[in-house]
Design a protein around this motif. Structure first.
Motif, short mmCIF file in Angstrom:
data_model
loop_
_atom_site.label_atom_id
_atom_site.label_comp_id
_atom_site.label_asym_id
_atom_site.label_seq_id
_atom_site.Cartn_x
_atom_site.Cartn_y
_atom_site.Cartn_z
N MET A 281 14.60 -9.37 39.43
CA MET A 281 15.11 -8.07 38.99
C MET A 281 16.54 -8.21 38.51
O MET A 281 17.24 -9.18 38.81
CB MET A 281 15.02 -7.05 40.11
CG MET A 281 13.62 -6.82 40.62
SD MET A 281 13.50 -5.42 41.73
CE MET A 281 13.64 -4.06 40.55
N CYS B 211 17.79 -0.65 35.12
CA CYS B 211 17.13 -1.56 36.05
C CYS B 211 16.01 -2.26 35.28
O CYS B 211 15.23 -1.60 34.57
CB CYS B 211 16.57 -0.77 37.23
SG CYS B 211 15.62 -1.71 38.41
N CYS C 138 17.72 1.36 42.46
CA CYS C 138 16.53 1.30 41.61
C CYS C 138 15.33 1.05 42.50
O CYS C 138 15.26 0.03 43.20
CB CYS C 138 16.67 0.19 40.59
SG CYS C 138 15.15 -0.18 39.67
N THR D 180 9.26 -7.31 43.15
CA THR D 180 10.72 -7.22 43.29
C THR D 180 11.38 -8.59 43.35
O THR D 180 12.55 -8.71 43.68
CB THR D 180 11.10 -6.45 44.56
OG1 THR D 180 10.52 -7.12 45.69
CG2 THR D 180 10.62 -5.01 44.51
N SER E 264 11.41 0.16 42.79
CA SER E 264 10.36 -0.49 42.01
C SER E 264 9.00 -0.19 42.64
O SER E 264 8.82 -0.32 43.85
CB SER E 264 10.58 -2.01 41.99
OG SER E 264 9.46 -2.65 41.42
N ALA F 226 12.95 -5.41 35.46
CA ALA F 226 12.15 -6.36 36.24
C ALA F 226 11.35 -7.23 35.29
O ALA F 226 11.06 -6.83 34.16
CB ALA F 226 11.21 -5.62 37.20
N THR G 247 9.49 -7.76 29.80
CA THR G 247 10.31 -7.10 30.81
C THR G 247 9.92 -5.64 30.97
O THR G 247 9.36 -5.04 30.05
CB THR G 247 11.80 -7.18 30.46
OG1 THR G 247 12.00 -6.66 29.13
CG2 THR G 247 12.31 -8.61 30.52
N GLN H 61 19.37 -6.39 47.17
CA GLN H 61 18.09 -5.71 47.22
C GLN H 61 17.62 -5.57 48.65
O GLN H 61 17.95 -6.37 49.52
CB GLN H 61 17.06 -6.40 46.35
CG GLN H 61 16.71 -7.81 46.73
CD GLN H 61 15.77 -8.47 45.70
OE1 GLN H 61 15.78 -9.67 45.52
NE2 GLN H 61 14.95 -7.70 45.03
N LEU I 268 10.06 1.65 37.29
CA LEU I 268 11.39 1.50 37.86
C LEU I 268 12.14 2.82 37.72
O LEU I 268 12.17 3.40 36.64
CB LEU I 268 12.16 0.40 37.12
CG LEU I 268 11.49 -0.97 37.09
CD1 LEU I 268 12.20 -1.90 36.12
CD2 LEU I 268 11.45 -1.58 38.48
N LEU J 45 16.47 -2.04 44.58
CA LEU J 45 17.53 -2.88 44.04
C LEU J 45 18.81 -2.06 44.00
O LEU J 45 18.77 -0.85 43.73
CB LEU J 45 17.16 -3.33 42.63
CG LEU J 45 18.18 -4.17 41.86
CD1 LEU J 45 18.24 -5.58 42.44
CD2 LEU J 45 17.80 -4.21 40.38
#
Length: 133
Positions: free
Chosen positions: A31, A91, A22, A28, A24, A93, A121, A67, A4, A74
């Motif tokens: 998030m 950020c 952000c 996704t 990724s 996820a 996470t 997003q 991220l 994001l």
């Protein structure tokens, strides 16, 4: 593994706006944004999944999470910033959790409760937001 990368932080005056982004490299569909103010614990800001979103009480109304799934990005739109919003913004996820027939995004609970499961996470490096009065 999910990478991220946040961007969009900076220094602004009180009352102004900023939009954080952000990117990724992976999933996704679950998030969120967290922040850490100097000398304080990390706290949830907002979480989003394809069908819903949630906000910490103190953020709702001024902050908007969104997003762009086509671009794996994001966003966090922050309006009417105050010096109390000065923090490192992260950020985050997380993989969805299966509870019987239901697939849940665990970040909603983490954002509202501030009970963070670091082991499940993925975190970005953070982007600094500084608001001056």
């Amino acid at each position: 593994q999910v990478e991220l990368v946040e961007s969009g932080g900076g220094s602004v005056q009180s009352g102004r706006s900023l939009r954080l982004s952000c990117f990724s490299s992976g999933f996704t569909d679950c998030m969120s944004w967290f922040r850490q103010r100097q000398g304080k614990e990390r706290e949830g800001v907002a979480a989003i999944e394809p069908s819903s979103f949630s906000y910490a009480d103190s953020m709702e109304g001024r902050f908007t999470i969104s997003q762009d799934n086509a671009n794996n990005t994001l966003y966090l739109q922050m309006n009417h910033l105050t010096p109390e919003d000065t923090a490192m913004y992260y950020c985050v996820a997380a993989p969805r959790e299966q509870h019987g027939p239901v697939s849940l995004c665990p970040l909603h609970h983490m954002v509202i409760s501030n009970i963070i499961k670091y082991e499940t996470t993925y975190w970005g490096q953070g982007t600094q937001v500084t608001v001056s009065s």
